[in-house]
Design a protein around this motif. Sequence first.
Motif, mmCIF file in Angstrom:
data_model
loop_
_atom_site.group_PDB
_atom_site.id
_atom_site.type_symbol
_atom_site.label_atom_id
_atom_site.label_comp_id
_atom_site.label_asym_id
_atom_site.label_seq_id
_atom_site.Cartn_x
_atom_site.Cartn_y
_atom_site.Cartn_z
ATOM 1 N N GLU A 246 0.832 -1.190 0.000
ATOM 2 C CA GLU A 246 0.000 0.000 0.000
ATOM 3 C C GLU A 246 0.878 1.257 0.000
ATOM 4 O O GLU A 246 1.843 1.367 0.749
ATOM 5 N N GLY A 247 0.521 2.219 -0.849
ATOM 6 C CA GLY A 247 1.256 3.484 -0.947
ATOM 7 C C GLY A 247 2.546 3.396 -1.747
ATOM 8 O O GLY A 247 3.323 4.357 -1.774
ATOM 9 N N TYR A 248 2.790 2.262 -2.418
ATOM 10 C CA TYR A 248 4.049 2.106 -3.171
ATOM 11 C C TYR A 248 4.152 3.135 -4.300
ATOM 12 O O TYR A 248 5.223 3.710 -4.519
ATOM 13 N N ASP A 249 3.051 3.364 -5.009
ATOM 14 C CA ASP A 249 3.074 4.295 -6.153
ATOM 15 C C ASP A 249 3.093 5.753 -5.723
ATOM 16 O O ASP A 249 3.251 6.646 -6.572
ATOM 17 N N ASP A 250 2.893 6.028 -4.440
ATOM 18 C CA ASP A 250 2.889 7.417 -3.972
ATOM 19 C C ASP A 250 4.302 7.954 -3.748
ATOM 20 O O ASP A 250 4.475 9.150 -3.484
ATOM 21 N N ILE A 251 5.304 7.100 -3.842
ATOM 22 C CA ILE A 251 6.688 7.534 -3.619
ATOM 23 C C ILE A 251 7.224 8.118 -4.931
ATOM 24 O O ILE A 251 7.340 7.404 -5.935
ATOM 25 N N PRO A 252 7.550 9.434 -5.000
ATOM 26 C CA PRO A 252 8.012 10.039 -6.259
ATOM 27 C C PRO A 252 9.446 9.616 -6.581
ATOM 28 O O PRO A 252 10.233 9.302 -5.696
ATOM 29 N N ALA A 253 9.752 9.645 -7.887
ATOM 30 C CA ALA A 253 11.107 9.290 -8.321
ATOM 31 C C ALA A 253 12.104 10.387 -7.968
ATOM 32 O O ALA A 253 13.287 10.107 -7.744
ATOM 33 N N GLN A 254 11.634 11.661 -7.922
ATOM 34 C CA GLN A 254 12.512 12.781 -7.590
ATOM 35 C C GLN A 254 11.865 13.629 -6.517
ATOM 36 O O GLN A 254 10.634 13.733 -6.434
#
Length: 835
Positions: A246-254
């Motif tokens: 859960e929330g994995y895609d909420d972490i930005p690349a930059q």
Amino acid sequence: PILTEKSFSNMAGMKSVILALALLAGVDAKVYFKEQFNDEKWESRWVASTFPGKSASDMGAFEWTAGEWYGDENDKGIKTSQDAKHYGLSAMMDKSFTQKKDLVIQYTVKHEQKLDCGGAYIKIASKADQKSFSGDTPYQIMFGPDMCGSTKRTHVIFNYPAKDENLEAKSEIKCETDQKSHLYTLHIKADASYEVFIDEESKQTGKLEEGWDFLLPKEIKDPKESKPEDWVDAKKIADPEEAKPEGYDDIPAQIEDPEAEMPDDWDEEDDGEWEPPMISNPDYKGEWKPTMIDNPDYKGPWEHPLIANPDFKDDKNLFQRCKDCAMIGFELWQVKSGTMFDDIIVTDSLDEAKAFAKETFFAKKDAESEMFDNVEEERKAAEKAEREAAKAAKDAEEEDEEEEREMLAAIAHAGDQRRHLAQVAAAEARAAEESARAERERDRARRRRMEQLETRLRGENLTNEERKSLNELRLDPNFTEFLRLARLVAGSHHAIAYTGAGVSTGPGALLPTVRGVYGVSNSQLDTDDFSPESLQSLRPTRTHMGLVALYQAGYLKFLCTQNIENLHRLSGFPSDSLWEAHGNLCLAVCPSCNQTFLPPPKSKLCTECHDPSTGARPTRRTGMLRRRVLSHYGAKVEVPAMVQEQVKQADLSLIIGTSLSVQPFARFASSAPTLAIVNLERTRMHDAEERAKAEGARIACESDKAMDALLLLLGIIPYAANPNPNLPAFLEVGEQNLDVAAIFLGGRRAYNKPTGTANLPPPPPTPLETWQEAQIHASGESFMCPRPTKYVITSAPCYHLTSIYNHQCQTHIRRRSTRRAHRRSLGGSLPRMIS
């Protein structure tokens, strides 16, 4: 073991048997062609050809020679002798033959020129016209080296009649690239195998059907079979029991760099809102992918079943690569000539070819190699000696030149000083003469202008309209000062104009002044609606255009201005004779490449330094444009050297519409010997005021009025029949139906239009000196302005002058609460004003 007499006897007998078998094989061997080029009659056996479509000048000639290095000087061959030529040469065999068993083709090649691009192969063909033998002539076998650039191969190409194609070997065979002789041998065996030798060392061997595409494949994929739909060939699958956190895609690349700080010199008004640079997020783990596990249903890769090829046809005579062969030849192209050919043999016995090689190639090989090494050593020694000689000659030449320079320097140092002094005196005399000539030219120009002015004052050579306007001007209270101004301008040789906000208060611009009773420093104008694009609605005044006319007529040499609203450029004043001391609000500069934009693009980004397609964020150093304008009165002003030189040469300062409050502008304006000041208010430099009144001219009136009078007295027509082609397009008759002449005259006098032009439109109305009440049009409602103004208030886009000049007035704007109160007194909102 110990050898006995009986053993020696048995060995001798065995040797005799072997020798007999060799002789028997030699007797059985057939030689179809042999050539050693050892006699001068070789040309009678070989025929040179000319390629179709080529002239004789395109063809190269073979030279009969032993070469530059050799094993036997009497053993000769043929060598290509001309660069960038085609070569065609062929010979007939004693009789044609068809291959019944083995076939061996062998010859020697030597690239004395160290070939970089060209062929050295040999062809076997049926009988054909030798004089037209070329690349278009059909052949049965092509064998030998071919090089060009990085491609260095030994060709083995067979013609296969069943396909009617020339088939090249599937795998590449490298060739020799040095400058020594090498022996190339092709052996085609009766069992349909082959072998290629270079210097009797095997380079490639195999079956003919595997090395060339002679036959169709024996087996093909069964067209009736296909992979079953339920066949599972995926070895790994995603773990079905694993889910994305859960929330994995909420972490930005930059993320924004937490350690970055805004630069000290960052100006958000000019550079925009500062944003920290982006860096890689250490917590970002990339796109989520589930764990892969072994597929329990995996069956392995599916293999397509094969069946016999119904179109396959075996060739029992595949080895038979020569049928009715009767001719051998060379068909070549060489960029650089120098390739030698020798010791050719075509036979059905490899032993026969080897015996021939032993008598020829190998008998000369060692001696040739030794001579080549000696030649190379001599060549390298000669090149080294040549380099050393060239270096010694260069050193000697440089030494001689150095001695000559020293001698000439000594002569010059100890030479006749009188000649040097005479040259200096002559140069000074020429300079003085040039200066005197220039001064005489300036005096003549001054006298001519003064005579023209006095002639006009006497009423001579005037049109009726000009005479009428001059008589009206005599009644003006400022006529005496106007006349003094005209005489100062006509009598100057290097006049410089200095302008301020007062030149932009006339028709077209309608800008308010900075100081005075109704200046913006004492007003309550709103500064919130600032938009540089609104400057495009402004137009030059008669003063702006009059300065252009004075410059074109030669009265004015240079112009310095404090204004940043771009009107001097719009009037057509040359930018190379203009100094905008406080900058130009309509001109943007890229800090990276120093390219200027007038007007700047809407994106406010440099089109050269910033590429939007990259996605990179522009910064003040990588594409973000900046306006170089004075931020406040105390800011440092950079003065170009060209401006300082102009100020030094000035003999008259024409100061118009400025109170001389800002340095160094005021200091430059007051530095000329003579001053002429046109300004409604008293300037801040009292010494300059007194000097202007005593020795120059001091006129307290609008700048347009003074400019009209000056142009009238000097006889300058602001807008001639052939206007300046550099004037901006809006000054021509267009949608507004305004003519330049109308802008100049402002309704004061008629314009003597050139012959053949259309009737001029009516001039624009002259602005009122003071409006006690001004109608305000905003949002369709009307309000009354309680304060008298010196400019028309309208809903046209505009700004407060302090925003235009981008600096603080000496009297600060009242607090925001006071401005809000003034808004409410006007009915709730204050429209933007023409500045």
